[in-house]
Design a protein around this motif. Structure first.
Motif, short mmCIF file in Angstrom:
data_model
loop_
_atom_site.label_atom_id
_atom_site.label_comp_id
_atom_site.label_asym_id
_atom_site.label_seq_id
_atom_site.Cartn_x
_atom_site.Cartn_y
_atom_site.Cartn_z
N ASN A 174 6.95 -0.27 -11.57
CA ASN A 174 5.51 0.01 -11.38
C ASN A 174 4.68 -0.68 -12.45
OD1 ASN A 174 5.45 1.64 -9.05
ND2 ASN A 174 6.11 3.41 -10.22
N VAL A 175 5.14 -0.62 -13.69
CA VAL A 175 4.40 -1.23 -14.80
C VAL A 175 4.42 -2.75 -14.69
CG1 VAL A 175 4.38 -1.54 -17.32
CG2 VAL A 175 4.76 0.73 -16.34
N VAL A 176 5.58 -3.30 -14.35
CA VAL A 176 5.73 -4.76 -14.24
C VAL A 176 5.01 -5.29 -13.00
CG1 VAL A 176 7.48 -6.56 -13.80
CG2 VAL A 176 7.87 -4.82 -15.54
N GLY A 177 4.82 -4.44 -12.00
CA GLY A 177 4.20 -4.87 -10.75
C GLY A 177 2.85 -5.52 -10.92
N GLU A 178 2.00 -4.96 -11.75
CA GLU A 178 0.64 -5.50 -11.92
C GLU A 178 0.63 -6.92 -12.49
OE1 GLU A 178 -2.38 -4.52 -10.88
OE2 GLU A 178 -1.35 -2.91 -9.83
N PRO A 179 1.36 -7.19 -13.59
CA PRO A 179 1.36 -8.57 -14.08
C PRO A 179 2.01 -9.55 -13.10
CG PRO A 179 2.44 -7.12 -15.67
CD PRO A 179 2.01 -6.29 -14.52
N VAL A 180 2.99 -9.09 -12.36
CA VAL A 180 3.64 -9.96 -11.37
C VAL A 180 2.65 -10.27 -10.25
CG1 VAL A 180 5.51 -10.15 -9.67
CG2 VAL A 180 5.97 -9.19 -11.93
N ILE A 181 1.87 -9.28 -9.84
CA ILE A 181 0.83 -9.51 -8.83
C ILE A 181 -0.16 -10.58 -9.32
CG2 ILE A 181 -1.18 -8.48 -7.67
CD1 ILE A 181 0.46 -5.84 -7.58
N ALA A 182 -0.57 -10.46 -10.59
CA ALA A 182 -1.50 -11.44 -11.15
C ALA A 182 -0.87 -12.84 -11.20
CB ALA A 182 -1.94 -11.00 -12.54
N TRP A 183 0.44 -12.90 -11.37
CA TRP A 183 1.14 -14.17 -11.52
C TRP A 183 1.42 -14.85 -10.18
CZ3 TRP A 183 6.98 -14.73 -11.95
CH2 TRP A 183 7.34 -16.05 -12.25
N ILE A 184 2.01 -14.09 -9.22
CA ILE A 184 2.41 -14.72 -7.95
C ILE A 184 1.67 -14.19 -6.73
CG2 ILE A 184 4.72 -15.33 -8.79
CD1 ILE A 184 5.86 -12.96 -7.23
N GLY A 185 0.83 -13.20 -6.92
CA GLY A 185 0.05 -12.66 -5.81
C GLY A 185 0.71 -11.43 -5.19
N THR A 186 -0.09 -10.69 -4.45
CA THR A 186 0.36 -9.43 -3.86
C THR A 186 1.48 -9.65 -2.84
OG1 THR A 186 -1.86 -8.55 -4.15
CG2 THR A 186 -0.44 -7.36 -2.66
N ARG A 187 1.27 -10.58 -1.93
CA ARG A 187 2.25 -10.81 -0.86
C ARG A 187 3.62 -11.15 -1.42
NH1 ARG A 187 0.28 -14.68 3.59
NH2 ARG A 187 -0.91 -12.80 3.95
N TRP A 188 3.68 -12.08 -2.39
CA TRP A 188 4.97 -12.51 -2.93
C TRP A 188 5.59 -11.44 -3.83
CZ3 TRP A 188 7.44 -15.76 -0.29
CH2 TRP A 188 6.77 -16.74 0.43
N THR A 189 4.77 -10.59 -4.41
CA THR A 189 5.31 -9.47 -5.19
C THR A 189 5.99 -8.48 -4.26
OG1 THR A 189 3.58 -9.75 -6.85
CG2 THR A 189 4.76 -7.66 -6.87
N ILE A 190 5.39 -8.23 -3.11
CA ILE A 190 6.02 -7.35 -2.12
C ILE A 190 7.34 -7.96 -1.66
CG2 ILE A 190 5.82 -6.37 0.21
CD1 ILE A 190 2.77 -6.17 -0.32
N VAL A 191 7.33 -9.24 -1.33
CA VAL A 191 8.56 -9.92 -0.89
C VAL A 191 9.63 -9.84 -1.97
CG1 VAL A 191 9.54 -12.16 -0.27
CG2 VAL A 191 7.38 -11.44 0.74
N ALA A 192 9.27 -10.16 -3.22
CA ALA A 192 10.24 -10.12 -4.32
C ALA A 192 10.79 -8.70 -4.51
CB ALA A 192 9.58 -10.61 -5.62
N GLY A 193 9.91 -7.72 -4.47
CA GLY A 193 10.35 -6.33 -4.62
C GLY A 193 11.30 -5.91 -3.51
N LEU A 194 10.98 -6.29 -2.28
CA LEU A 194 11.86 -5.93 -1.16
C LEU A 194 13.19 -6.67 -1.22
CD1 LEU A 194 9.29 -5.61 1.77
CD2 LEU A 194 10.46 -3.77 0.52
N LEU A 195 13.20 -7.90 -1.70
CA LEU A 195 14.46 -8.64 -1.86
C LEU A 195 15.34 -7.98 -2.93
CD1 LEU A 195 13.31 -12.36 -1.54
CD2 LEU A 195 14.70 -11.04 0.08
#
Length: 195
Positions: free
Chosen positions: A42-63
Motif C-alpha cells: 500500500n505504501v509503495v503503491g503511490e510512488p509506483v503509480i507516480a513512476w509508471i502510472g495507475t494502469r501499469w501499477t495495477i498490472v504489476a500488482g496483479l502479476l
C-alpha cells in the motif's frame, strides 16, 4: 483479486493447522508476513503509480499476486515455511499495490463530489469478491477434498470424507497404522484440493 484472496484466506489457515499440524497461534504467525507485506504494498503503491502510472501499477500488482498463487499451488504436506512466507509476502505486496492503484483509479474517474459514491462502489466490489470467493472456492475445496479422499480407495463414510476436521478425528479414533493411513490421506487430499 479479492475473490482469490478470500479463498486462500479460508483454506490456508486450515492447511497450516490440519496438514502442517501447527497450533492456531503458530498458523497465524505464518500468515503475518501477508499483512506486513500488504502494508508495504500500500505504501509503495503511490510512488509506483507516480513512476509508471495507475494502469501499469495495477498490472504489476496483479502479476506479483499471480506469482504468489503459483507458489501457493506448490504447497503439499511437508512443505516448509519458506514457500508459504515468500508466497504470502508476494501476495501482500501485489495486492497492496494493485489495491491502492485500483482505488486511486476509481477515485480519479469521478468528480470530487462523487468520491463517496465511488468509494462505496469500490467497497461493494471488494465485498462481493470476498463473498463469492468464500462461497465458490470453499465449495471447490470441500468437494475436491471429498473426491480426492474417496479416489484413494479408502473405506470411509461420506460423513468422514466431508471435511478434514472430521476425517482427522476419525483417524485419531482409529489409531495405529489404519489411523495414520487415513490421516496422511486426508492431509494429502486437502493440500491437493487447495492447490
Amino acid at each position: 483479486g479479492y475473490f482469490a484472496i478470500s479463498g486462500l484466506s479460508f483454506s490456508l489457515p486450515q492447511y497450516l493447522q490440519y496438514v502442517s499440524n501447527y497450533s492456531p497461534l503458530q498458523a497465524a504467525l505464518r500468515t503475518l508476513p501477508f499483512a506486513v507485506a500488504a502494508l508495504i504494498g500500500n505504501v509503495v503503491g503511490e510512488p509506483v503509480i507516480a513512476w509508471i502510472g495507475t494502469r501499469w501499477t495495477i498490472v504489476a500488482g496483479l502479476l506479483i499476486t499471480a506469482a504468489s498463487f503459483l507458489l501457493f499451488a506448490t504447497v503439499a504436506p511437508g512443505t516448509g515455511d519458506l514457500i508459504i512466507i515468500v508466497a504470502g509476502s508476494l501476495l501482500g505486496i501485489g495486492a497492496g499495490m494493485s489495491g491502492t492503484a485500483s482505488f486511486t483509479s476509481v477515485l480519479q474517474s469521478v468528480p470530487t463530489e462523487k468520491a463517496g459514491s465511488a468509494s462505496a462502489v469500490n467497497e461493494t466490489g471488494i465485498e462481493l469478491g470476498n463473498a463469492l470467493g468464500l462461497a465458490v472456492l470453499g465449495t471447490v475445496l470441500s468437494s475436491g477434498f471429498t473426491q480426492i479422499l474417496l479416489e484413494l480407495s479408502l473405506e470411509v463414510s461420506a460423513r468422514v470424507a466431508d471435511n478434514i476436521v472430521v476425517t482427522l478425528e476419525e483417524a485419531q479414533r482409529l489409531g495405529g497404522a489404519e489411523g495414520q493411513v487415513l490421516k496422511l490421506a486426508a492431509q494429502s487430499a486437502f493440500s491437493g484440493s487447495m492447490n
